[in-house]
Design an enzyme around this catalytic site. Sequence first.
Site, PDB file in Angstrom:
ATOM      1  CB  ALA A   1      49.976  18.276   9.289  1.00  0.00           C
ATOM      2  CE1 TYR A   2      46.165  16.155   7.873  1.00  0.00           C
ATOM      3  CE2 TYR A   2      46.290  15.077   6.950  1.00  0.00           C
ATOM      4  CZ  TYR A   2      45.763  16.710   6.159  1.00  0.00           C
ATOM      5  OH  TYR A   2      45.342  16.588   5.034  1.00  0.00           O
ATOM      6  N   GLY A   3      47.795  14.591  13.894  1.00  0.00           N
ATOM      7  CA  GLY A   3      48.455  14.211  15.246  1.00  0.00           C
ATOM      8  C   GLY A   3      49.183  14.918  16.241  1.00  0.00           C
TER       9      GLY A   3
ATOM     10  CE  LYS B   1      46.877  17.092   3.253  1.00  0.00           C
ATOM     11  NZ  LYS B   1      46.588  15.692   2.282  1.00  0.00           N
TER      12      LYS B   1
ATOM     13  CB  SER C   1      49.516  16.047   6.003  1.00  0.00           C
ATOM     14  OG  SER C   1      50.395  16.763   6.147  1.00  0.00           O
TER      15      SER C   1
END
Length: 152
Positions: A37-39, A63, A35
């Site tokens: 959003a990871y980070g 995602k 995703s």
Amino acid sequence: QLAGPGVMGPPRDRDAAIAVLREAVASGVDHIDTSDAYGPHVTNQIIRAALRPYPKDLVIVTKVGAERGPEGSWDPAMSPAAIRSQVDENLGNLGVEALDVVNLRAMFDAMGPAEGSIERRSRRSSICSGRARFATSASATSRPSKWRKVAR
């Protein structure tokens, strides 16, 4: 985990993360779940640096539906504009023209679907249309038949 602690920021050793991804694919891994959003953004940029051009048999699943707050919270982001933006960020950071699979991640509170959630919006094929081969839902509480191939 490719991002830093709490899935925020860069990993301690980016070169090691790249090496692990390359070894995993060389050893037969053909599915990566990620995703942007990871980070945020870190994980997909590492995947791109390690594996692009991507092997033909590699399926990358990403995602959308949540974003990271400044302190690392997971916040719902499920408006059509937010989802389109997340799809675009995933495309850019992975360096692809179309995503293999997009999981529309529904965020719920204890009382049921969050206001504006994907479940309440029903099918949103136009959000991913042409930019994702398949769209599914993750963390949905509705009937599974409601979430079959919402994008082609």
